[in-house]
Design an enzyme around this catalytic site. Structure first.
Site, PDB file in Angstrom:
ATOM      1  N   ARG A 128       0.843  -1.216   0.000  1.00 13.47           N
ATOM      2  CA  ARG A 128       0.000   0.000   0.000  1.00 13.47           C
ATOM      3  C   ARG A 128       0.871   1.256   0.000  1.00 13.47           C
ATOM      4  NH1 ARG A 128      -2.307   2.393   4.271  1.00 13.47           N
ATOM      5  NH2 ARG A 128      -2.402   0.520   5.545  1.00 13.47           N
ATOM      6  N   TYR A 142     -17.823  13.129 -17.004  1.00  9.76           N
ATOM      7  CA  TYR A 142     -18.227  11.727 -16.803  1.00  9.76           C
ATOM      8  C   TYR A 142     -19.136  11.676 -15.567  1.00  9.76           C
ATOM      9  CZ  TYR A 142     -17.950   6.942 -15.159  1.00  9.76           C
ATOM     10  OH  TYR A 142     -18.262   5.697 -14.673  1.00  9.76           O
ATOM     11  N   ASP A 167      -9.042  15.450 -16.721  1.00 11.19           N
ATOM     12  CA  ASP A 167      -9.208  14.022 -16.985  1.00 11.19           C
ATOM     13  C   ASP A 167      -8.871  13.826 -18.463  1.00 11.19           C
ATOM     14  OD1 ASP A 167     -10.225  11.521 -17.649  1.00 11.19           O
ATOM     15  OD2 ASP A 167     -11.783  11.618 -16.107  1.00 11.19           O
ATOM     16  N   LYS A 221      -9.275   2.196 -19.529  1.00 13.28           N
ATOM     17  CA  LYS A 221      -9.656   2.429 -20.923  1.00 13.28           C
ATOM     18  C   LYS A 221      -8.458   2.254 -21.860  1.00 13.28           C
ATOM     19  CE  LYS A 221     -13.453   3.386 -18.806  1.00 13.28           C
ATOM     20  NZ  LYS A 221     -13.371   4.385 -17.808  1.00 13.28           N
TER      21      LYS A 221
HETATM   22  N1  LCS Z   1     -13.060   9.390 -16.297  1.00 13.14           N
HETATM   23  C1  LCS Z   1     -13.665   9.130 -17.465  1.00 13.14           C
HETATM   24  C2  LCS Z   1     -13.576  10.126 -18.582  1.00 13.14           C
HETATM   25  C3  LCS Z   1     -14.382   7.938 -17.633  1.00 13.14           C
HETATM   26  O1  LCS Z   1     -14.968   7.698 -18.797  1.00 13.14           O
HETATM   27  C4  LCS Z   1     -14.459   7.030 -16.533  1.00 13.14           C
HETATM   28  C5  LCS Z   1     -15.209   5.754 -16.636  1.00 13.14           C
HETATM   29  C6  LCS Z   1     -13.798   7.357 -15.341  1.00 13.14           C
HETATM   30  C7  LCS Z   1     -13.109   8.540 -15.257  1.00 13.14           C
HETATM   31  C8  LCS Z   1     -13.811   6.452 -14.140  1.00 13.14           C
HETATM   32  O2  LCS Z   1     -12.905   5.440 -14.337  1.00 13.14           O
HETATM   33  P1  LCS Z   1     -12.945   4.016 -13.566  1.00 13.14           P
HETATM   34  O3  LCS Z   1     -13.030   4.315 -12.114  1.00 13.14           O
HETATM   35  O4  LCS Z   1     -14.181   3.318 -14.062  1.00 13.14           O
HETATM   36  O5  LCS Z   1     -11.664   3.385 -13.976  1.00 13.14           O
HETATM   37  N2  LCS Z   1     -16.102   5.685 -17.741  1.00 13.14           N
HETATM   38  C9  LCS Z   1     -16.966   4.747 -18.003  1.00 13.14           C
HETATM   39  C10 LCS Z   1     -17.854   4.783 -19.090  1.00 13.14           C
HETATM   40  O6  LCS Z   1     -17.945   5.700 -19.919  1.00 13.14           O
HETATM   41  N3  LCS Z   1     -18.581   3.682 -19.102  1.00 13.14           N
HETATM   42  O7  LCS Z   1     -18.284   2.875 -18.040  1.00 13.14           O
HETATM   43  C11 LCS Z   1     -17.237   3.506 -17.240  1.00 13.14           C
END
Ligand code: LCS
Length: 399
Positions: free
Chosen positions: A62, A115, A187, A212
């Site tokens: 951690r 988001y 972001d 992603k």
């Molecule tokens: N930022 C963006 C631009 C995102 O599209 C997402 C997730 C996140 C942060 C959060 O990331 P995670 O914690 O899921 O790794 N976007 C999603 C979407 O468009 N569909 O499902 C998840």
């Protein structure tokens, strides 16, 4: 040696640490997984030294782990930052960065079409975080400037936004923030470090959902924060360690290997998406298409100026609205009905009922998340096959 290209950086950056780790045993070509929660010491003195001076060794995963660290060094090089922190998820990165920048709360000016979970975090959790947020149309830098208050500590951006693909002028936002003494965060998930270099444009903190494009394999949930060494150290020893959004060594390892092909994949995502956006724009069942690479995108000129490639995300509005959207996704053959994005596979979703279902309906309407909106994450398949799949699914809806 001259500055290395993105593809060379994506493969080799950060991996020099391996040579030091494996001085006595020979160097494995690929960074191995240190899949352990704790580290063993040979003496009380050595253990005390590692606790007192974290630079000298690893104590507990951690707090830090070699696999995480190699990934972090690669991320810092790719984004042009001083340091980076890998986290358990994109939301883990966003919340850790906000908690670090606003330890006692404060005012945030944020882009209004973020988001949905980020919007939710800034809109619904202020009681926990002591954060107050003003949401603005950040495509207009004057709107950001007007929303600033003496206690504004952070300007929070996403560019291109999910799912409407709106852009913020990063250089102009950074200038306004610097004049005000506020920190800028972006972001950069949709653009990746191959498509946009926010730190070079003056942005302070870059965030990613590595779930992603960075991992690119649809196999992990992971996030990242990149910025100045002091900010990253503060995040690492404070909010990350104490709130615990730490990446697992296995997910760090998968992401590390995903990144080695990011520049190649980015080029292919961009080429495929450009062809598919052009196909959709002339399709009779489609009301409009948003893609930063299209001349019809209201900020196409800004996209050309601040992006390197326009990415793999396309948003469109179907003339037949929600019912046509539902029939379209039911008709697909290999394109998958799924949330998430940046995968090798083409993924299609309906934001109003999925990613943005947490956003209150009136805010959805105000911010343009209409019921007929469909989002496509264009994958790495052959473009003609994706076009054929979309074409057959749309055919029954062509007037
Ligand atoms: N930022 C963006 C631009 C995102 O599209 C997402 C997730 C996140 C942060 C959060 O990331 P995670 O914690 O899921 O790794 N976007 C999603 C979407 O468009 N569909 O499902 C998840």
């Amino acid at each position: 040696m001259k500055k290395l290209g993105k593809s060379t950086q994506a493969i080799h950056a950060g991996e020099a640490a391996l040579a030091r780790i494996n001085e006595k045993s020979g160097t494995p070509l690929l960074p191995p997984i240190y899949q352990n929660s704790t580290f063993r010491f040979t003496s009380a003195e050595e253990c005390a030294e590692a606790f007192a001076n974290e630079e000298s060794g690893y104590v507990y995963t951690r707090w830090g782990n070699p696999t995480q660290q190699i990934l972090e060094q690669k991320l810092a090089v790719l984004e042009g930052g001083e340091a980076a922190l890998a986290t358990a998820s994109g939301m883990g990165a966003i919340s850790t960065a906000l908690l670090t920048a606003l330890p006692k709360g404060g005012h945030v000016v944020a882009m209004e079409t973020l988001y949905s979970a980020t919007h939710h975090l800034l809109n619904e959790e202020p009681g926990h975080l002591g954060i107050e947020t003003t949401f603005v149309d950040a495509t207009d830098v004057n709107a950001i400037e007007r929303a600033l208050r003496p206690d504004t500590k952070v300007i929070y951006l996403e560019s291109p936004t999910n799912p409407l693909l709106k852009l913020a002028d990063l250089g102009a936002c950074a200038e306004i923030a610097q004049a005000h003494g506020a920190l800028t965060m972006i972001d950069n998930t949709f653009a990746t470090p191959c498509g946009q270099q926010p730190i070079a444009l003056g942005i302070d903190v870059v965030l990613h959902s590595m779930t992603k494009y960075l991992s690119g394999n649809g196999a992990v949930i992971a996030g990242a924060i990149i910025g100045k060494k002091q900010f990253i150290e503060q995040a690492k020893t404070g909010a990350l360690r104490n709130f615990g959004a730490v990446i697992s060594p296995f997910n760090a390892w998968l992401t590390l290997h995903g990144i080695t092909t990011l520049p190649l994949r980015w080029t292919r995502h961009c080429e495929n998406a450009a062809r598919i956006a052009a196909f959709l724009e002339t399709h009779p069942a489609v009301a409009w298409v948003r893609y930063p690479g299209l001349h019809s995108h209201p900020q196409h000129e800004l996209a050309q100026r601040q992006m390197d490639g326009f990415g793999g995300m396309i948003t469109l509005e179907l003339k037949g609205g929600r019912s046509t959207g539902e029939q379209l996704v039911n008709q697909l053959q290999f394109c998958a009905l799924a949330v998430s994005l940046g995968d090798a596979r083409t993924l299609i979703c309906h934001p109003a009922s999925t990613t943005h279902s947490l956003v209150p309906p009136e805010i959805r309407r105000q911010t343009g998340i209409t019921d007929g909106l469909v989002r496509i994450s264009v994958g790495l398949e052959d473009a003609e096959d994706i076009i054929a799949d979309l074409g057959q699914a749309l055919a029954p809806h062509s007037p």
